[in-house]
Motif scaffolding. Structure first.
Motif, PDB file in Angstrom:
ATOM      1  N   ALA A 164       1.053  -1.135  -0.128  1.00 20.94           N
ATOM      2  CA  ALA A 164      -0.179  -0.175  -0.039  1.00 20.94           C
ATOM      3  C   ALA A 164       0.887   1.239  -0.144  1.00 20.94           C
ATOM      4  N   ALA A 165       1.714   1.072   0.636  1.00 19.19           N
ATOM      5  CA  ALA A 165       3.041   2.277   0.739  1.00 19.19           C
ATOM      6  C   ALA A 165       3.393   2.706  -0.699  1.00 19.19           C
TER       7      ALA A 165
ATOM      8  N   ILE B 129       2.017   1.887  -3.416  1.00 17.49           N
ATOM      9  CA  ILE B 129       0.953   2.552  -4.197  1.00 17.49           C
ATOM     10  C   ILE B 129       0.745   3.982  -3.865  1.00 17.49           C
ATOM     11  N   LYS B 130       0.726   4.192  -2.619  1.00 15.93           N
ATOM     12  CA  LYS B 130       0.579   5.657  -2.132  1.00 15.93           C
ATOM     13  C   LYS B 130       1.711   6.380  -2.731  1.00 15.93           C
ATOM     14  N   ILE B 131       2.870   5.935  -2.503  1.00 18.25           N
ATOM     15  CA  ILE B 131       3.975   6.770  -2.917  1.00 18.25           C
ATOM     16  C   ILE B 131       4.013   7.070  -4.685  1.00 18.25           C
TER      17      ILE B 131
ATOM     18  N   ALA C 212       1.179   7.174  -6.315  1.00 19.32           N
ATOM     19  CA  ALA C 212       0.209   8.449  -6.456  1.00 19.32           C
ATOM     20  C   ALA C 212       0.498   9.631  -6.299  1.00 19.32           C
ATOM     21  N   LEU C 213       1.161   9.656  -5.041  1.00 18.18           N
ATOM     22  CA  LEU C 213       1.833  11.015  -4.599  1.00 18.18           C
ATOM     23  C   LEU C 213       2.919  11.652  -5.755  1.00 18.18           C
TER      24      LEU C 213
ATOM     25  N   GLU D  55       0.834  12.903  -8.517  1.00 16.12           N
ATOM     26  CA  GLU D  55       0.351  13.997  -7.904  1.00 16.12           C
ATOM     27  C   GLU D  55       1.292  15.144  -8.147  1.00 16.12           C
TER      28      GLU D  55
END
Length: 262
Positions: free
Chosen positions: A34-35, A37-39, A41-42, A45
């Protein structure tokens, strides 16, 4: 933040995820997937923000030197309205051009029509004048002919009625043509067109009934027949050679019936 280890020094797992001990003493499993994926996405962005910032900076460079944005907007509106006005003006110009073209075409058509009518009128006047000239030159030649007054037993208007169609006006002169359509030339002046009396004499020589219209040797000086003529036809007593045209025509028809034949 550090990994939590058991008494044997192994990493403590919770639901297959390593447990971390935060600085405040709280424990929480770490979801690496999850980390990631989040990274990602960030990062995307952040990249989007960076690109938007660069685009904004590029657009801002277009307006360098403009301090009053509101005034600039008003100026742009003025220019826009001016361009729209130019388009309207261009449309008006085309409309004016079309109207001017139509007006010019109508004027040309009207002038052409007037010219055609004027030409028709002038042509009619010309034909009328030509007819008058033809009548004067040819008719006058018959009325003034010395040959007719001295050698013909019938008046000049009757001679014209029979032989007038053989004469034409060419270049202002009276010219005669024989029955074959050939121009009659002078025998006395070779190469020249015969004058009126010479041409008339040539036409009469070709006329099969010439003895009926020419004076006989015994005719009196008044130009009228003497009561007997070649052909042995007695006068019918109708008409009057000394009367009007109708009387003379009746007289010639009664006394010289062959003259009425073309």
């Amino acid at each position: 933040m550090k990994l939590k280890l058991d008494d044997n020094g192994n990493v403590v797992l919770q639901n297959g995820q390593p447990v971390y001990v935060h600085d405040d003493g709280k424990e929480a499993p770490f979801d690496a997937a999850a980390a990631v994926i989040k990274i990602s996405a960030l990062n995307r962005e952040a990249q989007g923000h960076r690109e938007a910032k660069e685009a904004a900076e590029a657009r801002a460079k277009l307006f360098e030197g403009i301090e009053d944005a509101e005034a600039a907007i008003k100026a742009l509106e003025t220019v826009k309205n001016l361009k729209e006005g130019d388009l309207v003006t261009a449309g008006k110009v085309e409309e004016i051009k079309s109207a001017a073209k139509r007006a010019a075409e109508e004027q040309v058509a009207a002038a052409a029509k007037a010219a055609a009518e004027r030409e028709k009128t002038l042509q009619g006047d010309l034909e009328k004048l030509q007819g008058q000239l033809h009548g004067e030159l040819i008719g006058g030649s018959f009325s003034r002919s010395k040959l007719i007054s001295e050698k013909f037993a019938i008046p000049g208007d009757l001679v014209q009625a029979r032989f007038g169609q053989a004469f034409k006006i060419e270049e202002g002169k009276v010219v005669a043509y024989d029955q074959a359509g050939n121009k009659i030339f002078s025998r006395a002046r070779p190469g020249e067109v015969a004058d009126f009396d010479e041409a008339l004499e040539a036409l009469v020589d070709q006329y099969p009934y010439k003895d009926q219209i020419l004076k006989s040797s015994g005719a009196n000086g008044g130009g009228a027949p003497n009561g007997s003529h070649t052909g042995g036809k007695p006068p019918a007593g109708k008409g009057n050679f000394g009367g009007n045209k109708e009387d003379r025509l009746q007289a010639i028809k009664s006394q010289f019936p062959d003259l009425a034949q073309p």
